[in-house]
Each structure stands twice: as C-alpha cells, then as structure tokens.
Design a protein around this motif. Structure first.
Motif, short mmCIF file in Angstrom:
data_model
loop_
_atom_site.label_atom_id
_atom_site.label_comp_id
_atom_site.label_asym_id
_atom_site.label_seq_id
_atom_site.Cartn_x
_atom_site.Cartn_y
_atom_site.Cartn_z
N ALA A 172 -9.95 3.95 -6.12
CA ALA A 172 -9.27 2.65 -6.04
C ALA A 172 -10.27 1.51 -6.13
O ALA A 172 -9.99 0.48 -6.73
N GLU A 176 -5.04 11.06 3.08
CA GLU A 176 -6.00 10.19 2.39
C GLU A 176 -7.39 10.30 3.00
O GLU A 176 -8.39 10.29 2.28
N GLY A 197 -0.28 2.61 -3.33
CA GLY A 197 -1.57 3.19 -2.98
C GLY A 197 -2.58 2.10 -2.63
O GLY A 197 -2.23 0.93 -2.52
N THR A 198 -3.85 2.52 -2.49
CA THR A 198 -4.88 1.63 -1.98
C THR A 198 -4.98 0.32 -2.78
O THR A 198 -5.05 0.34 -4.01
N THR A 251 -14.44 9.07 5.64
CA THR A 251 -14.63 8.63 4.26
C THR A 251 -16.07 8.79 3.81
O THR A 251 -16.34 9.24 2.70
N VAL A 299 0.84 -1.20 0.00
CA VAL A 299 0.00 0.00 0.00
C VAL A 299 0.87 1.25 0.00
O VAL A 299 0.58 2.23 -0.68
N SER A 356 -9.45 9.22 -3.43
CA SER A 356 -8.48 8.19 -3.79
C SER A 356 -9.01 6.81 -3.42
O SER A 356 -8.83 5.84 -4.15
N TYR A 357 -9.71 6.74 -2.29
CA TYR A 357 -10.30 5.48 -1.84
C TYR A 357 -11.39 5.04 -2.82
O TYR A 357 -11.44 3.88 -3.23
N ASP A 370 -6.52 0.99 2.43
CA ASP A 370 -5.78 2.23 2.20
C ASP A 370 -4.73 2.31 3.32
O ASP A 370 -4.56 1.37 4.09
#
Lengths: 523, 139
Positions: free
Chosen positions: A513, A503, A77-78, A284, A73, A509-510, A97
């Motif tokens: 992904a 993040e 990244g995720t 999130t 990760v 970004s989550y 993540d």
C-alpha cells in the motif's frame, strides 16, 4: 500576471503525481482538526464557554473524520498519504491499515466522551489553564501516532501527546498533582529517550525510518546488525509506555492525581498507544524478533495481568484501584502479542478497543460516584444504593464488562485469547487470563459493595439530583451502551479484529500500500 | 538592570531586532534563516524590552496575550497545509506562485505561510515564558 508552476526540476522523479482521492484526506483529518481547533481554543483563553463549544465541535469533527477513515479503510484497504507528495521513503507517510484506523476510531469516541465529561468536571480555572487546547492537541497526537507510517514521526507524536498530557496532569497545580506529574514525566521521558535511541540504531542499520521500508528490508538484514538489541530497546521503551510489569510504577503513582476527566482519557488512550506501537513494531517490522521474544512477552503478560489485578484488590482509593485495572488489562493485550497467532492477535485488538472504552467509562463512573459520596476512599464510602439505585445498574454493567463476564464486551476477547493460548499449549497463560478475570471481579465487586450497599458514613448528604450530573452520566452511559452492543452482537467486531489480525500477520499488504508498484524497482 | 543607558537604548534595540527577525524569517527556505530562528530573535527582542522597561509595557505593546499569538501561529501553520486540498495534492505540499510586482518577481508559497506560523508559535510561547519569569523576579 502570476505563473503557477516553474518546472525547473523533473517532477516525475521527485513527486507522487497521482492526485489523492478526497476520501483519503480523512487520514490527515484528525491531525488537522486537532491542531486547528486546539489553536482556536488557545486564542480564546478568557472566554471559557466559547472555548468549550469550539472544543466539542472539534472533537465531534475528529470523530467523524475517524469514522470516515475507518469506513474508507474497511472498503478499500490500507489508505496512504505521503505529506508534501514526496516519494514514500523520503516524505513522511501516513498509512492507515485496519489496525491504525480501528484504534483511531475508538480514540475518537473516547476523546469525545472525555471532552463532554469535562464540561461538568473542569471549572473555569481549569479551562483557563488550557484543558481544552491540551485535550485537542493530545487527541491529535494520539490519533496521528496510530496513523503515521514513519517511526521517527511516531516519536514526534509521542512527544506531542506527552507534552499535552503533562499540561493536563498538572491542571490545578495541587501539591499531590505535581508529585504525581514528576514521576509520570521523568519515567515517561526515560522511555521516550530509549525509544529515540532505538530509532537512531534503526536508522544506522536500515538507512530509512519509513516503517514499510524497514519492514521490506528487515528479512534481508536479519543477521547483519544488532537487530535483537533494537527489538529489546523498543520492547523496553513501549513496555514502559504501556505500563507493563515491571515497568508500571509510574501509572499508579500518577493516574489518581489529575481531574477525573483527565484520568479517564489517560487510562483510555495513553497506555494503548504503547500497545499499538508494540504491535506495529513486532508484527509489521520485526516479526522474527517477536518469535524470539515470545516467551519473555508471555511471562511479562501473565505477571502484568495478575499483579495488576492483585494491586487493585489491595487499594483503598477507588481511583488507584482503577489505575491497577488499567495495568491488568495491558497484560491481556500483551498476551495476544506473545501468541502472535491469528486468534491471539484478534483477541488483543478486540481487547484493546474494549479496554479503551471500558476503562474510560469506569473512571468517569468513579468521578460520578466520588462526587456523590464526597470521597474516593473505600473506607469512608457508602450509601450510594439508597440515593441512586440505577447508578448501581450502570456500575454493575461496567464491572461485568471489565471482568470479562457475559453478556458484555469483555467476554469475547478473553475467549479468543484463552483459546489462542490453549491452541498452542501454553496452559499457564490461559490460566493467568482466567485468574486475573476472577481477581478483577473481586476487586470491583469489593468496590461495589462498599460504596453501594454499606450505609453512608455521613447522613447529612443532600439528595441526588439527576440534573447536576446529567452531562457526566450521559458520557458514561454512552460508553456503557457501546460495551453492551459489542457484548450482545460481537460478530461484526470480531470480523474487524480478525481482519486486523490477518493484516498484521502478513505485512505485505501494508508494504504494498505504501510503495505500490515501486516495490520491485527498489529490490 | 534598569540603568539609564539600558532604558534609553532598549526601545531602539528592540525595534531593530524585531525588524531583523522579519528579515531572517523571509530569508529562510533556501538560505539560513526561517521561522524558528526568526521567532527566537523576536522573542529575545521583547524579552530585552521587558527587562529594561518592565513587563506591563511589553504586554501593552503586543496587544494580544502571547499564548493567543502562539495559537494563531499554530492555526496558520495547519492552514498552510490544508490549502493543498483545493489543488488536489497531499497535505502540506508546497505550492508556489510567482507574481511580478513593480518589475520584481516575488516568490510566494504555502511554505512561507507555514514558516510565519512557526515564527508566531515560537514568538508567542517563548515570550510567554520570558515575561512570566521576568514578572516573578520582582516579587
């Protein structure tokens, strides 16, 4: 003779056909290893020695998988894997993540330390009652809770870890344990039920349970449904899981009853799953509701950290004292969530990792001290310094770290949190953090001076031998070493927590992904 | 409950129910049935045998401790998911093969292995509970 594929459906419409990279399997690793090695232990009920060996191998492999996942990760990244290769909102997604991977890594370390300590702490009866299978299943539950990207699946992992923890808490079936376990079980089930009700409302409004899917639909539906009600339900449910004031009654009532290895694992892991869930849900999925609730969370945070530390001062049993310190730490983690800023969240993540390590270490140390003194009662404690002076050094390291004094790991996250509070002018939250640090110091130094400097109540205690406590002390020293490293070289740790915070502050970004290029077509 | 009639019938009833539970297990996937309900039927078969003839004959008959059976089931279920790693698909993906045996096409899949795992977990854990309760009654 055998045909491998019968293409009676159009696969492209139903499945993610991309092959997962082998490294992506690290995300399912802790789950698979936990279940497999847990079930192997279960099959070896009578053979307690073999059971312990299987479990330690399993825990080491789980930690390696956690490390692999974390590095993956960190670099790429995720990481996402959707079970059964169904398309994300329909299949159960595991999405790691930086937040999930970091928590999973620390949980792996804590789980291994607890398992090693259990070698000396849990006797054959405890092992026959299933310490190791329960431990591995709980670790699978905790780690998967950190990694899942589906909120109903999160509920399932909460159940897995709860059921395993019920088994662990009554290991030995003493009267006191059953009393503690009843309170623990009932109040936790109340919280779980509220969580489930919240999930049901969520599904009613969004028609999906995938966290990334909810996150991308949340802004559009902000004013259409009882958003705020759901947010409050989740805050209540996970506040209870995390033992935030005024929902903390179950923790001091139960955490001192099980074996020390079990208490240590609970203190290190279980409340933090609540904190993780709060971060995931409010950062999130519902960032706007978090802003509405920020003042409430800040007040809860300040009260939790102060009353936890005050409660610790008032205790006469070392194990109960530690239980209140767990609560006090939860307050600090909530403070960062209340601030919601980059620096505040970074402090929360760093503090959570620090707290998982340090609370486990403190409980393990409590076990060693209690074993040497023959009591956990501060009124009868004493004489440790004459018998094991170097244990005093280990104890002081952990006390300094827990109170947030330099040069150990507690100081950096507190600096971040205080700075974050002052930046937005909430001076009282900053003051509460500092005062709670002072109160924690008082509580722990009181414990230290009673048990180390006071002459022993009974003179005929046998001399300390390192060999008897070799395993227990090595587990504690290992954890203490981590806090020293994080205290002296905080830079890489702060970089990681900064990245987690960044993040969390931009969940795109989550979402990307999980859904990749299909994001546009869904909108 | 240990009447002559019940004791005479119980072994036949038990064997029929275990047979039926396997049928229900294999019938699953697209029709009603599957591991969970099959395991429940098998567990109640063993429970009936235990009520009629006592707990120790049941324990002798199943050879392994019920919890060990549950453990094996859990292992099998996890293993069914891991097979995916060898064919480069995500965890728990259903993989099918269709061998033809004596002119009959058999549909075999990792889903079936998973379901057998569920069957054994349910069988083991419920039997373990039921036998413990039946034992307690006679004290």
């Amino acid at each position: 003779m055998a045909t491998t594929e019968k293409p009676d459906v159009i696969l492209e419409d139903a499945f993610v056909l991309a092959e997962p990279a082998l490294a992506d399997w690290f995300i399912a690793g802790p789950l698979i290893l936990g279940f497999m090695f847990g079930s192997l232990c279960l099959m070896q009920r009578k053979n307690t020695l073999l059971q312990a060996r299987i479990a330690i191998v399993g825990l080491v492999l789980m930690l390696l998988a956690d490390i692999g996942l974390f590095l993956n990760v960190l670099e790429n990244g995720t990481v996402v894997m959707t079970m059964g290769r169904w398309f994300p909102p329909f299949g159960i997604t595991f999405a790691a993540d930086m937040l999930g991977a970091t928590f999973a890594l620390i949980a792996g370390i804590v789980g291994l330390a607890g398992g090693i300590y259990g070698l000396s702490d849990i006797d054959d009866t405890g092992r026959r009652y299933g310490f190791y299978p329960f431990l591995l299943l709980m670790m699978a539950g905790v780690t998967s809770a950190f990694l899942t990207g589906d909120i109903f699946n999160l509920y399932v992992w909460f159940e897995v870890l709860l059921i395993a923890s019920f088994g662990l808490i009554i290991l030995g079936s003493e009267r006191e344990q059953l009393d503690g376990a009843t309170k623990y079980a009932v109040l936790n089930l109340v919280a779980t039920t509220l969580f489930l009700i919240g999930v049901a409302y969520l599904y009613g409004i969004f028609g999906t349970l995938n966290m990334a899917d909810i996150a991308r639909k949340a802004p559009a539906l902000q004013n259409t449904g009882p958003h705020f009600t759901i947010a409050i339900l989740f805050l209540f449910a996970f506040g209870m899981k995390a033992a935030a004031f005024p929902l903390n009654a179950w923790l001091p009532a139960s955490y001192h009853t099980p074996r020390i290895a079990v208490s240590a694992l609970f203190a290190g892991l279980l409340t933090k799953v609540g904190i993780y869930a709060l971060l995931r849900i409010f950062m999130t999925m519902f960032p706007e509701d978090r802003q509405e609730l920020a003042l409430l969370i800040a007040i809860v945070a300040a009260l939790t950290m102060l009353l936890g530390a005050l409660g610790a001062i008032a205790q006469t049993d070392i194990r109960r004292l530690m239980g209140y310190l767990v609560i006090s730490g939860i307050g600090l983690m909530l403070a960062g969530l209340a601030l919601g800023s980059q620096i505040g969240l970074s402090g929360t993540v760093f503090y959570s990792a620090h707290s998982m390590i340090i609370m486990t270490a403190l409980y393990l140390l409590t076990g060693v001290m209690g074993g040497l003194m023959g009591t956990f009662d501060l009124g009868r404690a004493g004489g440790l310094y004459a018998r094991a002076p170097w244990l005093a050094a280990l104890c002081l390291v952990l006390i300094f770290a827990a109170s947030g004094l330099p040069p150990f790991s507690g100081v950096w996250p507190k600096i971040l949190l205080v700075k974050g509070a002052i930046d937005v002018g909430i001076w009282w939250l900053a003051a509460a953090i500092l005062v709670s640090g002072l109160l924690t110091t008082i509580a722990l130094v009181r414990m230290f001076s009673f048990s180390f400097w006071r002459p022993a109540a009974e003179e005929d205690l046998e001399a300390f031998s390192f060999a008897d406590h070799r395993i227990a002390i090595s587990a504690t020293v290992g954890l203490a070493a981590l806090t020293v490293i994080a205290g002296i070289f905080p830079e890489p740790f702060i970089q990681v927590s900064d990245r987690v915070a960044a993040e969390l502050n931009s969940p795109t970004s989550y979402i990307e992904a999980v859904f990749g290029s299909s994001t546009e077509e869904a909108n | 409950m240990r009447t002559l009639i019940f004791r005479t019938v119980a072994p036949y009833l038990t064997s029929l129910m275990v047979l039926y539970s396997v049928f229900v297990l294999l019938r699953g996937h697209n029709e009603p049935g599957g591991g969970f309900i099959g395991g429940l039927i098998a567990a109640s078969a063993l429970a009936i045998y235990g009520i009629a003839c006592g707990v120790s004959p049941v324990r002798r008959a199943i050879r392994f401790h019920p919890m060990a059976i549950a453990g094996f089931g859990l292992f099998l279920a996890a293993f069914a998911g891991v097979i995916s790693i060898f064919v480069d698909v995500p965890f728990l993906t259903g993989l099918w093969i269709y061998p033809v045996l004596f002119g009959v096409e058999l549909k075999l899949s990792t889903t079936l292995i998973f379901d057998i795992g569920v069957y054994l977990v349910v069988l083991g854990s419920i039997t373990s509970t039921a036998l413990a309760l039946e034992e307690r009654e006679r004290d």
